[in-house]
Design a protein around this motif. Structure first.
Motif, PDB file in Angstrom:
ATOM      1  N   ARG A 227       0.850  -1.198   0.000  1.00  0.00           N
ATOM      2  CA  ARG A 227       0.000   0.000   0.000  1.00  0.00           C
ATOM      3  C   ARG A 227       0.884   1.246   0.000  1.00  0.00           C
ATOM      4  N   ASP A 228       1.970   1.196   0.785  1.00  0.00           N
ATOM      5  CA  ASP A 228       2.862   2.345   0.860  1.00  0.00           C
ATOM      6  C   ASP A 228       3.627   2.554  -0.450  1.00  0.00           C
ATOM      7  N   SER A 229       4.155   1.483  -1.040  1.00  0.00           N
ATOM      8  CA  SER A 229       4.921   1.677  -2.287  1.00  0.00           C
ATOM      9  C   SER A 229       3.992   2.084  -3.432  1.00  0.00           C
ATOM     10  N   LEU A 230       2.755   1.601  -3.425  1.00  0.00           N
ATOM     11  CA  LEU A 230       1.792   1.980  -4.463  1.00  0.00           C
ATOM     12  C   LEU A 230       1.442   3.462  -4.370  1.00  0.00           C
ATOM     13  N   ARG A 231       1.158   3.935  -3.152  1.00  0.00           N
ATOM     14  CA  ARG A 231       0.766   5.346  -3.012  1.00  0.00           C
ATOM     15  C   ARG A 231       1.971   6.252  -3.277  1.00  0.00           C
ATOM     16  N   LEU A 232       3.169   5.768  -2.937  1.00  0.00           N
ATOM     17  CA  LEU A 232       4.357   6.587  -3.173  1.00  0.00           C
ATOM     18  C   LEU A 232       4.588   6.764  -4.670  1.00  0.00           C
ATOM     19  N   GLU A 233       4.510   5.679  -5.430  1.00  0.00           N
ATOM     20  CA  GLU A 233       4.649   5.798  -6.891  1.00  0.00           C
ATOM     21  C   GLU A 233       3.551   6.691  -7.470  1.00  0.00           C
ATOM     22  N   ALA A 234       2.378   6.681  -6.847  1.00  0.00           N
ATOM     23  CA  ALA A 234       1.261   7.495  -7.341  1.00  0.00           C
ATOM     24  C   ALA A 234       1.390   8.950  -6.913  1.00  0.00           C
ATOM     25  N   GLY A 235       2.414   9.271  -6.112  1.00  0.00           N
ATOM     26  CA  GLY A 235       2.642  10.653  -5.688  1.00  0.00           C
ATOM     27  C   GLY A 235       1.677  11.135  -4.629  1.00  0.00           C
ATOM     28  N   LEU A 236       1.034  10.197  -3.919  1.00  0.00           N
ATOM     29  CA  LEU A 236       0.027  10.570  -2.923  1.00  0.00           C
ATOM     30  C   LEU A 236       0.686  10.741  -1.553  1.00  0.00           C
ATOM     31  N   CYS A 237       0.249  11.775  -0.833  1.00  0.00           N
ATOM     32  CA  CYS A 237       0.826  12.106   0.468  1.00  0.00           C
ATOM     33  C   CYS A 237       0.479  11.066   1.521  1.00  0.00           C
ATOM     34  N   LEU A 238       1.436  10.817   2.404  1.00  0.00           N
ATOM     35  CA  LEU A 238       1.157  10.044   3.615  1.00  0.00           C
ATOM     36  C   LEU A 238       1.179  11.001   4.788  1.00  0.00           C
ATOM     37  N   TYR A 239       0.007  11.147   5.437  1.00  0.00           N
ATOM     38  CA  TYR A 239      -0.069  12.103   6.536  1.00  0.00           C
ATOM     39  C   TYR A 239       0.876  11.689   7.669  1.00  0.00           C
ATOM     40  N   GLY A 240       1.520  12.710   8.278  1.00  0.00           N
ATOM     41  CA  GLY A 240       2.489  12.429   9.339  1.00  0.00           C
ATOM     42  C   GLY A 240       3.891  12.244   8.795  1.00  0.00           C
ATOM     43  N   HIS A 241       4.017  12.160   7.483  1.00  0.00           N
ATOM     44  CA  HIS A 241       5.323  11.986   6.842  1.00  0.00           C
ATOM     45  C   HIS A 241       5.528  13.101   5.806  1.00  0.00           C
ATOM     46  N   ASP A 242       4.772  13.059   4.725  1.00  0.00           N
ATOM     47  CA  ASP A 242       4.935  14.063   3.667  1.00  0.00           C
ATOM     48  C   ASP A 242       4.248  15.370   4.027  1.00  0.00           C
ATOM     49  N   ILE A 243       3.214  15.263   4.801  1.00  0.00           N
ATOM     50  CA  ILE A 243       2.512  16.462   5.274  1.00  0.00           C
ATOM     51  C   ILE A 243       2.243  16.291   6.764  1.00  0.00           C
ATOM     52  N   ASN A 244       2.233  17.415   7.471  1.00  0.00           N
ATOM     53  CA  ASN A 244       1.896  17.373   8.900  1.00  0.00           C
ATOM     54  C   ASN A 244       1.384  18.749   9.302  1.00  0.00           C
ATOM     55  N   GLU A 245       1.256  18.979  10.610  1.00  0.00           N
ATOM     56  CA  GLU A 245       0.606  20.214  11.061  1.00  0.00           C
ATOM     57  C   GLU A 245       1.455  21.454  10.760  1.00  0.00           C
ATOM     58  N   THR A 246       2.699  21.266  10.333  1.00  0.00           N
ATOM     59  CA  THR A 246       3.521  22.429   9.972  1.00  0.00           C
ATOM     60  C   THR A 246       3.513  22.703   8.470  1.00  0.00           C
ATOM     61  N   THR A 247       2.897  21.814   7.690  1.00  0.00           N
ATOM     62  CA  THR A 247       2.898  21.957   6.227  1.00  0.00           C
ATOM     63  C   THR A 247       1.602  22.627   5.791  1.00  0.00           C
ATOM     64  N   THR A 248       1.708  23.673   4.999  1.00  0.00           N
ATOM     65  CA  THR A 248       0.490  24.314   4.471  1.00  0.00           C
ATOM     66  C   THR A 248       0.113  23.660   3.139  1.00  0.00           C
ATOM     67  N   PRO A 249      -1.136  23.850   2.721  1.00  0.00           N
ATOM     68  CA  PRO A 249      -1.552  23.278   1.427  1.00  0.00           C
ATOM     69  C   PRO A 249      -0.661  23.726   0.270  1.00  0.00           C
ATOM     70  N   MET A 250      -0.234  24.996   0.276  1.00  0.00           N
ATOM     71  CA  MET A 250       0.622  25.491  -0.806  1.00  0.00           C
ATOM     72  C   MET A 250       1.964  24.764  -0.787  1.00  0.00           C
ATOM     73  N   GLU A 251       2.564  24.631   0.390  1.00  0.00           N
ATOM     74  CA  GLU A 251       3.842  23.927   0.487  1.00  0.00           C
ATOM     75  C   GLU A 251       3.689  22.472   0.060  1.00  0.00           C
ATOM     76  N   ALA A 252       2.544  21.891   0.408  1.00  0.00           N
ATOM     77  CA  ALA A 252       2.314  20.470   0.134  1.00  0.00           C
ATOM     78  C   ALA A 252       1.912  20.200  -1.314  1.00  0.00           C
ATOM     79  N   GLY A 253       1.694  21.267  -2.087  1.00  0.00           N
ATOM     80  CA  GLY A 253       1.243  21.059  -3.469  1.00  0.00           C
ATOM     81  C   GLY A 253      -0.184  20.570  -3.533  1.00  0.00           C
ATOM     82  N   LEU A 254      -1.005  20.993  -2.570  1.00  0.00           N
ATOM     83  CA  LEU A 254      -2.379  20.488  -2.490  1.00  0.00           C
ATOM     84  C   LEU A 254      -3.426  21.585  -2.704  1.00  0.00           C
ATOM     85  N   THR A 255      -3.003  22.720  -3.271  1.00  0.00           N
ATOM     86  CA  THR A 255      -3.997  23.790  -3.451  1.00  0.00           C
ATOM     87  C   THR A 255      -5.049  23.429  -4.493  1.00  0.00           C
TER      88      THR A 255
END
Lengths: 374, 119
Positions: A227-255
């Motif tokens: 599940r992790d390698s599939l989502r990583l190849e798909a470029g999907l964020c894993l909360y707590g790793h790629d994004i967290n409470e210090t990451t804004t949507p703009m920084e995360a590329g999620l606007t």
């Protein structure tokens, strides 16, 4: 181990020979005898069945769908009110600084909003909704249903054997299907970059539904490793790793997830925590960005690997937030948070791995083409 | 065949030993995706971390089983780490080492002792 929670499919995992690991407080299958590599490739070529029952399933209900949606829009910078009936959408909660406190899926199920949140965040998310929303909006965690994901190019044909209406759904549609007499809340979405479904069923029927899907020759059980390698190849964020409470949507590329109606000058602009910061950043330079990264060599670069602009510079410019081997790519893949000056696609950076600086290139995500049924 | 508690096997070949990791080890590690081998000609000491391996899950090290000189490495394995999973006792070998003190071999496990170790 005794304090770990079990999903309704726990016994089935053991029967299938899963290797179990603790994950977000649950005893979960990380892989089955097939192994992570083959499980990953099988999902991309046929169909994989995942147990994601550890995730939080929540019903948010007001007097009307609109009431519940308006309430949630005070916490989530997404157009929930304008979400069509039986449609689903990605979103996230923000904090007062505009940081992301969890990402989630929202569905318009006619008279309520059905929300699926991350396992590790679900208690906090539910408490947050209950305390922040008006008392006439009820927030109910659905604890008596399992959540399965059926993912891969064969998913439609497989699910249609149980209910042909599965074939009528488009990407991000939701529907109530009848799977061998069990009422299933189904969305055509997932976390692999493949076509597929997420399927909520009553706990006491979960094993039978899972077994019915596994009985199809194209379906194999898939663990959290793939599940992790599939989502990583798909470029999907894993909360707590790629994004967290210090990451804004703009920084995360999620606007892209913030529809126009919620942006500055939109009809329902702002009105969610950290709106000034979140909306103010859109279209303006930010200090750092989440990017895709392809290590040039064969060595995987995992979370925590520090990145530099040159082979000798002392000042880090970013860090890998998740990384590993991409079985479909056939090499290492990663994503990271990088200083914006170094985040252009094609930029070569150097990851420090076991004392050596090894080159890594900023790359476009997804690393494997998405295969959704639009 | 000799074994180490670190799940390596050693098979005599002339005055050197071919070294790989056991099937038990590859099963525990999962699919290998990266192998970094030592330099041919390197002089190594027992317990030096001389090989880096990465599975789909994590990185780990393989240690030199005895003091000695690396006489050959399996470049095919570096090109295709999955050989260690598909043929751990054959095509999946890692390196050959010429012990500087053959008596160190006496301290390693025989097959019965290794099988007892992995239960």
């Amino acid at each position: 181990m005794s304090d770990l929670k079990q999903t309704p499919l726990h016994a089935l995992h053991l029967t299938l020979g899963a290797k179990m690991v603790p994950f977000a407080g649950y005893d979960m299958p990380v892989q089955y005898p097939m192994g992570v590599m083959k499980e990953h490739l099988h999902t991309r070529s046929k169909a994989g069945l995942f147990d994601v029952s550890h995730m939080g399933q929540v019903i948010v209900r007001g007097n009307t769908y609109e009431a519940a949606a308006q309430g949630l829009e005070t916490l989530i910078p997404v157009d929930i009110l304008g979400l069509g009936e039986n449609r689903q959408r990605y979103g996230f909660f923000t904090n007062a600084n505009g940081g992301i406190t969890d990402d989630l899926m929202l569905a318009n199920r006619a008279d309520h909003v059905f929300v699926v949140v991350n396992a590790a965040c679900k208690d906090a998310d539910i408490a947050h909704m209950k305390s922040a929303l008006e008392p006439d909006i009820t927030v109910t965690e659905i604890k008596d249903r399992a959540l399965l994901a059926l993912q891969g190019p064969a998913a439609e044909a497989v699910l249609a054997t149980l209910d042909p209406r599965a074939g009528d759904m488009r990407f991000m549609d939701v529907a109530t299907l009848d799977l061998n007499g069990t009422e299933a809340w189904v969305s055509r979405s997932g976390y692999t970059g493949e076509d597929g479904y997420e399927i909520s069923v009553p706990s006491d029927a979960a094993s039978d539904v899972a077994q019915a899907l596994l009985d199809h020759p194209d379906v194999e059980p898939i663990g959290l490793g793939a599940r992790d390698s599939l989502r990583l190849e798909a470029g999907l964020c894993l909360y707590g790793h790629d994004i967290n409470e210090t990451t804004t949507p703009m920084e995360a590329g999620l606007t892209w997830a913030i529809q126009k109606v919620r942006r500055s000058d939109g009809a329902r602009a702002g009105g969610f925590p950290g709106a000034d910061n979140v909306l103010g950043q859109i279209g303006n330079p930010v200090a750092r960005k989440r990017v895709g990264l392809l290590p040039t060599g064969r060595a995987p670069m995992r979370e925590g690997v520090v990145l530099y602009a040159t082979e000798t510079s002392d000042t880090p410019v970013g860090e890998i937030t998740s990384g590993g081997f991409g079985p479909t790519v056939g090499g290492p893949v990663a994503m990271g948070l990088i200083g914006a000056d170094h985040s252009a696609v094609g930029t070569t950076l150097y990851g420090e791995l076991r004392g050596k600086r090894l080159p890594v290139t900023v790359a476009i995500m997804p690393f494997t083409p998405a295969n959704f049924k639009r | 065949m000799k074994y180490t508690e670190e799940h390596e096997w050693l098979r005599a070949e002339g005055d050197a030993y071919v070294v790989g990791i056991t099937e038990h080890a590859t099963t525990q590690l999962g699919d290998l995706v990266f192998v970094e081998l030592p330099e041919v000609g390197a002089t190594v000491s027992a317990d030096d971390e001389i090989v880096v391996i990465e599975s789909v899950k994590a990185a780990s090290d393989i240690m030199a089983p005895v003091d000695g000189e690396i006489t050959e490495v399996n470049t095919d394995l570096a090109d295709d780490p999955s050989l260690a999973n598909s043929d751990p006792l054959g095509k999946g070998w890692f390196f050959k080492i010429k012990p500087s003190d053959a008596s160190q071999l006496d301290g390693l496990l025989d097959e019965a002792a290794y099988n007892a170790l992995i239960g």
